[in-house]
Design an enzyme around this catalytic site. Sequence first.
Site, PDB file in Angstrom:
ATOM      1  N   TYR A 145       6.470  -2.413  -2.032  1.00 12.85           N
ATOM      2  CA  TYR A 145       6.011  -1.154  -1.023  1.00 12.85           C
ATOM      3  C   TYR A 145       4.805  -1.585  -0.262  1.00 12.85           C
ATOM      4  CZ  TYR A 145       4.456   3.528   0.119  1.00 12.85           C
ATOM      5  OH  TYR A 145       4.071   4.716   0.827  1.00 12.85           O
ATOM      6  N   ASP A 238       0.342  -8.986   2.021  1.00 20.09           N
ATOM      7  CA  ASP A 238      -0.248  -7.687   1.725  1.00 20.09           C
ATOM      8  C   ASP A 238      -1.021  -7.384   0.427  1.00 20.09           C
ATOM      9  OD1 ASP A 238      -0.406  -4.843   1.074  1.00 20.09           O
ATOM     10  OD2 ASP A 238       1.712  -4.160   1.169  1.00 20.09           O
ATOM     11  N   LYS A 266      -7.471   0.182  -0.644  1.00 21.56           N
ATOM     12  CA  LYS A 266      -8.208   0.416  -2.009  1.00 21.56           C
ATOM     13  C   LYS A 266      -9.440   0.004  -2.274  1.00 21.56           C
ATOM     14  CE  LYS A 266      -3.432   0.762  -3.773  1.00 21.56           C
ATOM     15  NZ  LYS A 266      -3.220   2.474  -3.555  1.00 21.56           N
TER      16      LYS A 266
END
Length: 426
Positions: A145, A238, A266
Amino acid sequence: MTLVSTNRELLERARRVMPGGVSSPVRAYGAVGGEPPFIVSAEGCHVTDADGREYVDLVSSWGALIAGHAHPDVIAAIETQARRGTSYGAPSPLEVELAEKITASVASVEMVRFVSSGTEAVMSALRLARAATGRDTILKFAGSYHGHADALLSKAGSGLATLGLPDSAGVPAAVARDMITVAYGDLDAAAHVASATPLAAILVEPVAGNMGCVVPDRAFLVGLRTVADRTGALLVFDEVITGFRVARSGAQGVFGLRPDLSCFGKIIGGGLPVGAYAGSRELMSLVAPLGPVYQAGTLSGNPLAMAAGLATLELLDDGAYTTLENRGARLERELASAAKAAGIVARVQQAGSLLTLFFTDRAVRNEHDARTSDRGRFARFHAAMLRRGVMLPPSQFECWFLSLAHDDGAIETIVDAAAASLEEIA
């Protein structure tokens, strides 16, 4: 004054005014059944819901809170900055400091551009890759994702895997046309695609986190670096989940590799909305105002997020990473032991403070392996753990996240709850 409602009352109200009663699909508990607790407060590794129940939290804001909830240093940094202003729409010293911290920590990074989410970071990095190469096609891997930008929702992980949807309604076929997907870990397939199609970028999670925790063989990532060099594609890591979590230098530091572009999120916002894409000075100089690749955002480099991120990174010294690794390894061992004692076939996969318990008899190497695990049993396990005061991510396809606040006592609570829950569902 707004009266605090119960979980059930809040869910009923939320469903009237929000799709599914949530702001992100996986939070609706559709994959595990039951109803989601509404969290009203949190501290350390614990959260408390509207019914007054306290849980040991292994969601940790989906990995953002590596220091735990409401860490005093992070809260102090946010409070100090809030008194100076919450948003400027102008440069601030804090974003310079955080960019310097990132470039000093990650060898492949010379320049950074801040955005407001991981989705924005990946979307912008791919725009930059296309501009740098003059090519359109991106190669990615099934089950990973990379945010909810249109083209990236083909065979994605996270919420889409949870819902069993191959992609999303509303995405034009023309947008998805330039996105090629192969199995995670399949270097031969990636090499074949790169030889047959001029690629702008190979986009990969160096440790997959949205089909559960899946650690690839180093040879796979080394091979992708070789394929990218041979074909002129850019290698994009990523690291929205793994950046500053598995190590200060990210997964790329652990594996000893240098991608062309990296995406972060994050942890670098300390629990506030943030993202960043980064790379060499040469590539990043293509970004406006230095170059022709346009990207902008009112809240990019938001001073509250920068303050929280800086305070968080200050806590992550070598001792912190050793602690996280040791606690992750201990939890992996003890969960595996508890499953064996209960007579349940299970596999625990761990990378530092990331881990996932799969109900399967085989190593999980890709999305297919993850989907063949017993998700019905996971749903029963999730419910049993919640009743025993441990909140797991409500999907088999999400990692559990440990933080510095998960001390030995918390680990013991998790293991005791898991042992009892595994016995219950055996």
